[in-house]
Design a protein around this motif. Sequence first.
Motif, PDB file in Angstrom:
ATOM      1  N   VAL A 193       0.845  -1.191   0.000  1.00  0.00           N
ATOM      2  CA  VAL A 193       0.000   0.000   0.000  1.00  0.00           C
ATOM      3  C   VAL A 193       0.888   1.251   0.000  1.00  0.00           C
ATOM      4  O   VAL A 193       1.882   1.323   0.723  1.00  0.00           O
ATOM      5  CB  VAL A 193      -0.944  -0.005   1.221  1.00  0.00           C
ATOM      6  N   ASN A 194       0.507   2.235  -0.805  1.00  0.00           N
ATOM      7  CA  ASN A 194       1.314   3.452  -0.941  1.00  0.00           C
ATOM      8  C   ASN A 194       1.194   4.361   0.284  1.00  0.00           C
ATOM      9  O   ASN A 194       0.150   4.433   0.928  1.00  0.00           O
ATOM     10  CB  ASN A 194       0.874   4.255  -2.166  1.00  0.00           C
ATOM     11  N   THR A 195       2.281   5.049   0.574  1.00  0.00           N
ATOM     12  CA  THR A 195       2.250   6.198   1.496  1.00  0.00           C
ATOM     13  C   THR A 195       2.638   7.453   0.703  1.00  0.00           C
ATOM     14  O   THR A 195       1.864   8.380   0.594  1.00  0.00           O
ATOM     15  CB  THR A 195       3.195   5.999   2.694  1.00  0.00           C
ATOM     16  N   ASP A 196       3.845   7.431   0.132  1.00  0.00           N
ATOM     17  CA  ASP A 196       4.301   8.513  -0.736  1.00  0.00           C
ATOM     18  C   ASP A 196       4.761   7.868  -2.041  1.00  0.00           C
ATOM     19  O   ASP A 196       5.919   7.469  -2.190  1.00  0.00           O
ATOM     20  CB  ASP A 196       5.434   9.293  -0.075  1.00  0.00           C
ATOM     21  N   ARG A 197       3.845   7.734  -2.983  1.00  0.00           N
ATOM     22  CA  ARG A 197       4.092   6.948  -4.189  1.00  0.00           C
ATOM     23  C   ARG A 197       5.254   7.490  -5.013  1.00  0.00           C
ATOM     24  O   ARG A 197       6.141   6.742  -5.436  1.00  0.00           O
ATOM     25  CB  ARG A 197       2.813   6.915  -5.036  1.00  0.00           C
ATOM     26  N   THR A 198       5.247   8.790  -5.280  1.00  0.00           N
ATOM     27  CA  THR A 198       6.292   9.373  -6.120  1.00  0.00           C
ATOM     28  C   THR A 198       7.660   9.209  -5.482  1.00  0.00           C
ATOM     29  O   THR A 198       8.645   8.859  -6.141  1.00  0.00           O
ATOM     30  CB  THR A 198       6.007  10.862  -6.374  1.00  0.00           C
ATOM     31  N   ARG A 199       7.744   9.431  -4.185  1.00  0.00           N
ATOM     32  CA  ARG A 199       9.017   9.266  -3.480  1.00  0.00           C
ATOM     33  C   ARG A 199       9.549   7.848  -3.625  1.00  0.00           C
ATOM     34  O   ARG A 199      10.720   7.630  -3.952  1.00  0.00           O
ATOM     35  CB  ARG A 199       8.831   9.611  -1.998  1.00  0.00           C
ATOM     36  N   ASP A 200       8.688   6.860  -3.367  1.00  0.00           N
ATOM     37  CA  ASP A 200       9.132   5.468  -3.287  1.00  0.00           C
ATOM     38  C   ASP A 200       9.460   4.855  -4.646  1.00  0.00           C
ATOM     39  O   ASP A 200      10.330   3.980  -4.731  1.00  0.00           O
ATOM     40  CB  ASP A 200       8.059   4.617  -2.611  1.00  0.00           C
ATOM     41  N   LEU A 201       8.765   5.267  -5.690  1.00  0.00           N
ATOM     42  CA  LEU A 201       8.861   4.546  -6.956  1.00  0.00           C
ATOM     43  C   LEU A 201       9.778   5.194  -7.978  1.00  0.00           C
ATOM     44  O   LEU A 201       9.989   4.638  -9.062  1.00  0.00           O
ATOM     45  CB  LEU A 201       7.463   4.372  -7.567  1.00  0.00           C
TER      46      LEU A 201
END
Length: 483
Positions: free
Chosen positions: A103-111
């Motif tokens: 589940v995403n928290t901060d999608r742009t940061r992580d991916l």
Amino acid sequence: MNTQLTKVLLIIALVNCLSSKAQQGLSKKEPIDVGNQYTFYSQVLNEQREIWIRVPSGYIVDDITKYPVIYLLDGNNNFIFTAGLLRQLEIRSVPKSILVGIVNTDRTRDLTPATTEDEPGSGGADQFLEMLRTEMFPLVESNFRTNGHRTIIGHSDGGLLAIYSLAKYPELFDAYLAISPSLWWDDQKVVDLFEERLKENAKVKALLYMTMASERGKMLGGMMKLVGALESQAPENLRWDYKVYPNEHHGSIPVVSAVEGFHFFYKDWHIPSPEFEAYGLTTIRERKKRIQKEFGTAWEPEDIIYDDLLWDLVESGRYEETILLSERLISAGKEVVDFHETAALAYMALDSLESAKHHWGEVYRLNPGYEDGIEMTDSLNIDKAKLLTTYLPKGKALEVLSGFYSDGESTCTIELKDGKLRMLLKAPFFTINDELIAFKKNRFYVPEDYFTVEFQFENEVRQASHLVVQGTYGWSNRMIRID
């Protein structure tokens, strides 16, 4: 009042009335469950993370088998349909697997693997992958039975992360499904990195499948640049392919890609009828060799797959091969009705009546309620009384069998009523609600049906602890007593 307005009000009143009646007729039951939610605190990312996990059918009953794990990015968007697809495909086409939706928290940061001026807060892919390696993988592997094989599925930015992971950290995953990957990111630097790493790591071993929806420009351009690199310098042990779907858009492509990706990864798990009809038993031998080489694991087709193959053989008139395969399976202890039935039909076609009678007798012995077995034993004058001794359990012998059983997906309620056992089986594709008739100790059949039920006991336990439901065609399901 205006006539037209009157008509409108009458229609609204009628719709409300019908809606009210429809609501009164609905009775809410338990929610549909496709998995469980778990949380853990990530020291690497300094935040609480949530994952959704689905285990395959039968997981709670079998405490020995270990399973591959599929890590699904954007789990909150893609988990439900992926879990549903796996349930369908695991019947014949792919190995049973554990699905972990992240589940995403901060999608742009992580991916995303590099920070750009246009996307503040991006560039955390290395930390995210470190979290997977040092925290999530150990947690999953210590709490679930895993076999070490990992797949990553990512869409859009998630597809970008999958490609980045293969380029920079190829030891993390064994299979990669990159769906409409955003390889345009940061002037295609991930593609450049991938090309460099291909030259440096010619021994990398992995499975890679890429897809693209009806997207043009920089989206398609990034993937095609990567395709060009793979076509010119892909290592021998990197099995890869790609496909463009002109009829899909960016939002619909994940569903189609999941099916195609699983079929690509596990292409040898399913044996199409035309191939088997052309090459016969050689097909099975070759599939076993290829799977052993690619996955490092021994593979044996499920009984239901063997059932399909046997019927293909007998219906195409290849009787010697039918007998060879069915007799081999039976000698290995696979007492399946259809294995004996196909052998009997093949022997009859070859005028080996005594062998045919033996196998028809076994059909009846395994399921006395199976109509084809009854018909053939009667027509061949086989003495059914010699095949089975009368067994009529009652009282305590039946009481210890009644209860509620489940494998985590299917459920079975066994109820003792008026001195007889009744079964209510709810499986994904069918329901059985019928009486059980005993024919051996702790073994019953469903009248005029394809199924038998066997109850099993643990040592020194007076109640039945498990039951096995088996169809004539090789399908079987073992459930554990819950109550």
